[in-house]
Design a protein around this motif. Structure first.
Motif, PDB file in Angstrom:
ATOM      1  N   LEU A 111       0.836  -1.199   0.000  1.00 25.14           N
ATOM      2  CA  LEU A 111       0.000   0.000   0.000  1.00 25.14           C
ATOM      3  C   LEU A 111       0.875   1.255   0.000  1.00 25.14           C
ATOM      4  CD1 LEU A 111      -2.629  -0.991   2.730  1.00 25.14           C
ATOM      5  CD2 LEU A 111      -2.849  -1.237   0.252  1.00 25.14           C
ATOM      6  N   THR A 112       2.035   1.148   0.654  1.00 19.38           N
ATOM      7  CA  THR A 112       2.949   2.278   0.768  1.00 19.38           C
ATOM      8  C   THR A 112       3.926   2.344  -0.389  1.00 19.38           C
ATOM      9  OG1 THR A 112       2.790   2.303   3.181  1.00 19.38           O
ATOM     10  CG2 THR A 112       4.757   3.313   2.221  1.00 19.38           C
ATOM     11  N   TYR A 113       4.588   1.228  -0.674  1.00 20.76           N
ATOM     12  CA  TYR A 113       5.684   1.254  -1.640  1.00 20.76           C
ATOM     13  C   TYR A 113       5.397   0.550  -2.965  1.00 20.76           C
ATOM     14  CZ  TYR A 113       8.797   3.261   1.864  1.00 20.76           C
ATOM     15  OH  TYR A 113       9.386   4.107   2.761  1.00 20.76           O
ATOM     16  N   GLY A 114       4.296  -0.185  -3.067  1.00 25.38           N
ATOM     17  CA  GLY A 114       4.003  -0.901  -4.305  1.00 25.38           C
ATOM     18  C   GLY A 114       3.022  -0.174  -5.196  1.00 25.38           C
ATOM     19  N   ILE A 115       1.951   0.337  -4.627  1.00 26.29           N
ATOM     20  CA  ILE A 115       0.884   0.972  -5.416  1.00 26.29           C
ATOM     21  C   ILE A 115       1.196   2.463  -5.580  1.00 26.29           C
ATOM     22  CG2 ILE A 115      -1.584   1.512  -5.476  1.00 26.29           C
ATOM     23  CD1 ILE A 115      -2.028  -1.013  -3.784  1.00 26.29           C
ATOM     24  N   PRO A 116       1.191   2.969  -6.801  1.00 32.44           N
ATOM     25  CA  PRO A 116       1.525   4.384  -7.015  1.00 32.44           C
ATOM     26  C   PRO A 116       0.469   5.335  -6.447  1.00 32.44           C
ATOM     27  CG  PRO A 116       1.737   3.105  -9.049  1.00 32.44           C
ATOM     28  CD  PRO A 116       0.995   2.246  -8.070  1.00 32.44           C
ATOM     29  N   GLY A 117       0.903   6.573  -6.235  1.00 33.45           N
ATOM     30  CA  GLY A 117       0.021   7.577  -5.654  1.00 33.45           C
ATOM     31  C   GLY A 117      -1.167   7.932  -6.517  1.00 33.45           C
TER      32      GLY A 117
END
Length: 478
Positions: free
Chosen positions: A187-193
């Motif tokens: 959720l923090t580092y895999g999925i882009p903003g």
């Protein structure tokens, strides 16, 4: 007679929140969909048919009470809608943003089947909880009583965080161990903003911390602390590591510079958007700016990569997938968004090697056709002989999916039983493994799957632990 507030799908058309123009949104990492306004959310929720057998609910892994909170939203009872929504879902505003609703709730909406266009369930779900945060209805965990038992959770992704929330509400002492410097996992580092802005995740992490959950970050189990030490420190341990080992490519030139893993590429981009200094971005290693980018794969991770490359200023972005558009595993909605932003999809294409001496210069592509169905029922790709060609590339991103790491070896736990795929053997209903007091949830049990399934597993496992200790306390009291 009171006016009927629901069943307006006959007179009210389906309407999504406004989507920012592709020419504007591809220059930043902000979410691409606007929020519903109150009137629009009520209008769209009122389209629900309140059917007797709600397929939207039965096809949701969490079995969210969707018709109930749609009705409450349509009638202006939003605080009650939030209460109903969060009763079954630990992170409704996250699921509203990233769940593939087209394959789950919305894809099974009864009015969709009758040709009226599905209810925009995900957008309403997001609206409900975002409003709850704005209005101060979301409160830190406050257990009615504290318990002495403690649970250690390895992994701060959606499964681990969901279990932590559930256990802490029941008064358990909860410690989460994670290798990264921020909680949230993918959720923090895999999925882009542009799909999930990071403040949405960070405020959930803060809520858990405010409620008494202890985070031990930058903590790599097997290096900084042993698995056995964690077992010794807690009455129960939940393994929620996810799957982070990238599937690799073979063939000539596969080790050339400029061929990178999707997880490394996405993590670097997300770190930069947090404001971190990222040497791999500065050096150009994980930066698509000015490059001809080829992404290999057809899942949601591939969609994240191609759309990130566009935002980094790539000269061109192409996505190679060995099947056709109808058979790709990724969300059709994400594919459409990528196409709008300038990504070119090269269907029925597979790599067989790479050109370039030290640095990649191109992908040797085999053209494919779909043959007979394989064991899963999908048509198997077959090579078309003599149709090979080279696709120019300065940066190749491998987005072929993820496999579990070898936990028994990494953690020196040979007795931790795994399947032939390397996933941890655990009961699907409780997450219990054959090791006493050790549980496992999410992708490390299922293999690479959806966030919503990890949330379900985490909640179910926490409930099983709560029930186990309650039973033990009852026996001790007799």
């Amino acid at each position: 007679m009171a006016k009927q507030p629901m069943l307006k799908f006959v007179t009210v058309d389906r309407d999504m929140p406004e989507k920012r123009d592709a020419g504007v949104r591809k220059d930043d990492f902000n979410e691409i969909y606007a929020e519903f306004a109150k009137a629009k959310a009520e209008e769209q929720a009122s389209r629900c048919s309140q059917c007797g057998v709600p397929y939207c609910q039965s096809h949701c892994p969490l079995h969210n009470n969707i018709p109930d909170w749609l009705r409450l939203t349509a009638t202006g009872r939003l605080k009650e809608a939030y209460a109903v929504s969060q009763a079954t879902n630990t992170f409704p505003e996250i699921c509203g943003r990233i769940c593939p609703q087209d394959r789950l709730c919305e894809g099974n909406c009864v009015i969709e089947q009758s040709g009226h266009g599905t209810v925009t369930i995900g957008s309403v779900e997001k609206y409900i909880t975002d409003t709850a945060w704005e209005q101060g209805w979301v409160e830190a965990l406050a257990p009615s009583e504290e318990r002495s038992e403690s649970v250690g959770i390895i992994g701060a992704g959606p499964g681990g965080l969901a279990a932590a929330d559930r256990l802490r509400r029941a008064g358990f002492q909860v410690t989460i161990y994670d290798r990264y410097d921020r909680a949230g996992g993918l959720l923090t580092y895999g999925i882009p903003g542009f799909k999930l802005e990071k403040d949405v995740v960070m405020r959930r992490n803060q809520l858990l911390e405010d409620g008494g959950v202890t985070f031990k970050l930058n903590c790599n189990v097997g290096e900084d602390i042993s698995f056995q030490d964690i077992r010794d420190a807690h009455e129960a341990v939940i393994i929620a590591t996810g799957v982070y080992k990238s599937r690799d490519l073979q063939g000539p030139g596969a080790g050339a510079e400029g061929i990178v893993k999707a997880i490394d590429y996405l993590t670097a981009s997300n770190r930069l958007n947090f404001g971190d200094t990222v040497p791999e971005i500065e050096s150009g290693e994980l930066n698509a700016e000015g490059k001809k980018v080829v992404v290999i794969g057809g899942g949601d991770t591939a969609m994240d990569c191609v759309r990130t490359a566009i935002r980094q200023g790539a000269e061109s972005v192409k996505c190679l997938y060995r099947r056709d558009k109808a058979n790709m595993p990724g969300s059709q909605r994400e594919t459409q968004n990528a196409e709008e932003e300038g990504v070119e999809f090269v269907w029925l294409s597979a790599p067989k090697g790479f050109t370039g001496t030290d640095k990649v210069e191109g992908v040797m592509v085999q053209k494919m056709r779909l043959g007979q169905p394989d064991a899963s029922g999908r048509q198997s790709p077959e090579v078309i002989e003599g149709a090979d060609y080279v696709e120019e590339a300065d940066l190749v991103i491998k987005a072929l999916g993820f496999e579990p790491e070898d936990l028994p070896t990494l953690w020196d736990q040979p007795e931790l039983e795994v399947t032939r795929w390397g996933t941890v053997k655990a009961q699907f209903t409780t997450g219990a493994t054959d090791l006493d007091g050790v549980y496992a949830v999410g992708d490390i049990v299922r293999g690479a799957s959806l966030v919503v399934w990890a949330i379900k597993d985490g909640r179910d496992c926490a409930d099983a632990i709560i029930e186990k200790f309650a039973a033990q306390a009852a026996v001790a009291a007799e």
